[in-house]
Write a protein that holds these residues in place. Structure first.
Motif, PDB file in Angstrom:
ATOM      1  N   HIS A   4       0.860  -1.176   0.000  1.00 57.17           N
ATOM      2  CA  HIS A   4       0.000   0.000   0.000  1.00 57.17           C
ATOM      3  C   HIS A   4       0.896   1.226   0.000  1.00 57.17           C
ATOM      4  O   HIS A   4       1.622   1.461   0.944  1.00 57.17           O
ATOM      5  CB  HIS A   4      -0.890   0.004   1.243  1.00 57.17           C
ATOM      6  CG  HIS A   4      -1.689   1.258   1.383  1.00 57.17           C
ATOM      7  ND1 HIS A   4      -2.848   1.465   0.664  1.00 57.17           N
ATOM      8  CD2 HIS A   4      -1.495   2.369   2.116  1.00 57.17           C
ATOM      9  CE1 HIS A   4      -3.317   2.649   0.974  1.00 57.17           C
ATOM     10  NE2 HIS A   4      -2.526   3.223   1.844  1.00 57.17           N
ATOM     11  N   LEU A   5       0.854   1.999  -1.072  1.00 57.08           N
ATOM     12  CA  LEU A   5       1.660   3.205  -1.177  1.00 57.08           C
ATOM     13  C   LEU A   5       0.773   4.416  -0.965  1.00 57.08           C
ATOM     14  O   LEU A   5      -0.366   4.454  -1.414  1.00 57.08           O
ATOM     15  CB  LEU A   5       2.338   3.274  -2.550  1.00 57.08           C
ATOM     16  CG  LEU A   5       3.222   2.082  -2.903  1.00 57.08           C
ATOM     17  CD1 LEU A   5       3.794   2.258  -4.309  1.00 57.08           C
ATOM     18  CD2 LEU A   5       4.333   1.905  -1.900  1.00 57.08           C
ATOM     19  N   VAL A   6       1.297   5.412  -0.320  1.00 60.33           N
ATOM     20  CA  VAL A   6       0.535   6.608   0.003  1.00 60.33           C
ATOM     21  C   VAL A   6       0.772   7.668  -1.069  1.00 60.33           C
ATOM     22  O   VAL A   6       1.917   8.004  -1.372  1.00 60.33           O
ATOM     23  CB  VAL A   6       0.959   7.150   1.382  1.00 60.33           C
ATOM     24  CG1 VAL A   6       0.199   8.424   1.705  1.00 60.33           C
ATOM     25  CG2 VAL A   6       0.737   6.109   2.452  1.00 60.33           C
ATOM     26  N   ALA A  18       8.611   4.599  -0.222  1.00 66.31           N
ATOM     27  CA  ALA A  18       7.999   3.397  -0.787  1.00 66.31           C
ATOM     28  C   ALA A  18       8.636   2.137  -0.200  1.00 66.31           C
ATOM     29  O   ALA A  18       7.938   1.174   0.126  1.00 66.31           O
ATOM     30  CB  ALA A  18       8.142   3.404  -2.304  1.00 66.31           C
ATOM     31  N   LYS A  19       9.955   2.158  -0.037  1.00 65.16           N
ATOM     32  CA  LYS A  19      10.637   0.995   0.546  1.00 65.16           C
ATOM     33  C   LYS A  19      10.219   0.796   1.997  1.00 65.16           C
ATOM     34  O   LYS A  19      10.037  -0.340   2.443  1.00 65.16           O
ATOM     35  CB  LYS A  19      12.156   1.151   0.443  1.00 65.16           C
ATOM     36  CG  LYS A  19      12.668   0.931  -0.963  1.00 65.16           C
ATOM     37  CD  LYS A  19      14.180   1.043  -1.017  1.00 65.16           C
ATOM     38  CE  LYS A  19      14.702   0.771  -2.409  1.00 65.16           C
ATOM     39  NZ  LYS A  19      16.176   0.868  -2.474  1.00 65.16           N
ATOM     40  N   LYS A  20      10.051   1.876   2.738  1.00 67.16           N
ATOM     41  CA  LYS A  20       9.611   1.759   4.135  1.00 67.16           C
ATOM     42  C   LYS A  20       8.203   1.176   4.197  1.00 67.16           C
ATOM     43  O   LYS A  20       7.931   0.282   4.993  1.00 67.16           O
ATOM     44  CB  LYS A  20       9.644   3.116   4.829  1.00 67.16           C
ATOM     45  CG  LYS A  20       9.229   3.044   6.297  1.00 67.16           C
ATOM     46  CD  LYS A  20       8.936   4.405   6.876  1.00 67.16           C
ATOM     47  CE  LYS A  20       8.349   4.339   8.249  1.00 67.16           C
ATOM     48  NZ  LYS A  20       7.161   3.516   8.399  1.00 67.16           N
ATOM     49  N   ASP A  21       7.314   1.649   3.333  1.00 68.60           N
ATOM     50  CA  ASP A  21       5.948   1.122   3.298  1.00 68.60           C
ATOM     51  C   ASP A  21       5.947  -0.363   2.939  1.00 68.60           C
ATOM     52  O   ASP A  21       5.225  -1.156   3.537  1.00 68.60           O
ATOM     53  CB  ASP A  21       5.090   1.890   2.295  1.00 68.60           C
ATOM     54  CG  ASP A  21       4.709   3.278   2.766  1.00 68.60           C
ATOM     55  OD1 ASP A  21       4.848   3.558   3.976  1.00 68.60           O
ATOM     56  OD2 ASP A  21       4.276   4.082   1.924  1.00 68.60           O
ATOM     57  N   LEU A  22       6.765  -0.741   1.971  1.00 75.33           N
ATOM     58  CA  LEU A  22       6.838  -2.133   1.557  1.00 75.33           C
ATOM     59  C   LEU A  22       7.391  -2.999   2.683  1.00 75.33           C
ATOM     60  O   LEU A  22       6.892  -4.097   2.940  1.00 75.33           O
ATOM     61  CB  LEU A  22       7.695  -2.270   0.301  1.00 75.33           C
ATOM     62  CG  LEU A  22       7.825  -3.679  -0.263  1.00 75.33           C
ATOM     63  CD1 LEU A  22       6.460  -4.259  -0.598  1.00 75.33           C
ATOM     64  CD2 LEU A  22       8.726  -3.683  -1.480  1.00 75.33           C
ATOM     65  N   LEU A  23       8.414  -2.512   3.378  1.00 76.13           N
ATOM     66  CA  LEU A  23       8.974  -3.261   4.502  1.00 76.13           C
ATOM     67  C   LEU A  23       7.927  -3.449   5.595  1.00 76.13           C
ATOM     68  O   LEU A  23       7.801  -4.537   6.173  1.00 76.13           O
ATOM     69  CB  LEU A  23      10.210  -2.548   5.056  1.00 76.13           C
ATOM     70  CG  LEU A  23      10.937  -3.252   6.196  1.00 76.13           C
ATOM     71  CD1 LEU A  23      11.412  -4.639   5.786  1.00 76.13           C
ATOM     72  CD2 LEU A  23      12.114  -2.407   6.669  1.00 76.13           C
ATOM     73  N   ASP A  24       7.147  -2.417   5.862  1.00 78.00           N
ATOM     74  CA  ASP A  24       6.058  -2.532   6.846  1.00 78.00           C
ATOM     75  C   ASP A  24       5.050  -3.593   6.404  1.00 78.00           C
ATOM     76  O   ASP A  24       4.615  -4.418   7.210  1.00 78.00           O
ATOM     77  CB  ASP A  24       5.349  -1.191   7.040  1.00 78.00           C
ATOM     78  CG  ASP A  24       6.187  -0.160   7.766  1.00 78.00           C
ATOM     79  OD1 ASP A  24       7.212  -0.530   8.391  1.00 78.00           O
ATOM     80  OD2 ASP A  24       5.817   1.032   7.707  1.00 78.00           O
ATOM     81  N   ASP A  25       4.674  -3.570   5.119  1.00 83.98           N
ATOM     82  CA  ASP A  25       3.711  -4.538   4.597  1.00 83.98           C
ATOM     83  C   ASP A  25       4.273  -5.958   4.596  1.00 83.98           C
ATOM     84  O   ASP A  25       3.508  -6.921   4.648  1.00 83.98           O
ATOM     85  CB  ASP A  25       3.269  -4.161   3.184  1.00 83.98           C
ATOM     86  CG  ASP A  25       2.337  -2.963   3.157  1.00 83.98           C
ATOM     87  OD1 ASP A  25       1.812  -2.601   4.227  1.00 83.98           O
ATOM     88  OD2 ASP A  25       2.145  -2.395   2.071  1.00 83.98           O
ATOM     89  N   VAL A  29      10.188  -8.167   7.366  1.00 83.96           N
ATOM     90  CA  VAL A  29      11.101  -9.172   6.822  1.00 83.96           C
ATOM     91  C   VAL A  29      11.808  -8.569   5.608  1.00 83.96           C
ATOM     92  O   VAL A  29      11.226  -8.446   4.526  1.00 83.96           O
ATOM     93  CB  VAL A  29      10.351 -10.466   6.438  1.00 83.96           C
ATOM     94  CG1 VAL A  29      11.322 -11.503   5.889  1.00 83.96           C
ATOM     95  CG2 VAL A  29       9.585 -11.010   7.632  1.00 83.96           C
ATOM     96  N   VAL A  30      13.073  -8.183   5.808  1.00 85.77           N
ATOM     97  CA  VAL A  30      13.822  -7.460   4.779  1.00 85.77           C
ATOM     98  C   VAL A  30      13.938  -8.261   3.489  1.00 85.77           C
ATOM     99  O   VAL A  30      13.718  -7.729   2.393  1.00 85.77           O
ATOM    100  CB  VAL A  30      15.222  -7.059   5.311  1.00 85.77           C
ATOM    101  CG1 VAL A  30      16.069  -6.459   4.206  1.00 85.77           C
ATOM    102  CG2 VAL A  30      15.087  -6.099   6.478  1.00 85.77           C
TER     103      VAL A  30
END
Length: 50
Positions: A4-6, A18-25, A29-30
């Motif tokens: 989910h991108l803001v 975007a990378k932070k959001d993806l990592l949260d999603d 797990v890197v």
């Protein structure tokens, strides 16, 4: 996996956000987040369109 991108209003967000959001999603797990990023063919720098 679904990321989910803001949208900040201009139709693009920074790669770092975007990378932070993806990592949260990915549940933090890197390796999972990195695999999804690479599979999507997203850039390493700049912005990502939403």
């Amino acid at each position: 996996m679904l990321a989910h991108l803001v949208d900040l209003g201009d139709g693009a967000i920074s790669v770092n956000m975007a990378k932070k959001d993806l990592l949260d999603d990915a549940g933090g797990v890197v390796s999972r987040a990195q695999g999804a990023w690479e599979s999507a063919g997203l850039p390493d720098t700049g912005t990502v369109g939403v």
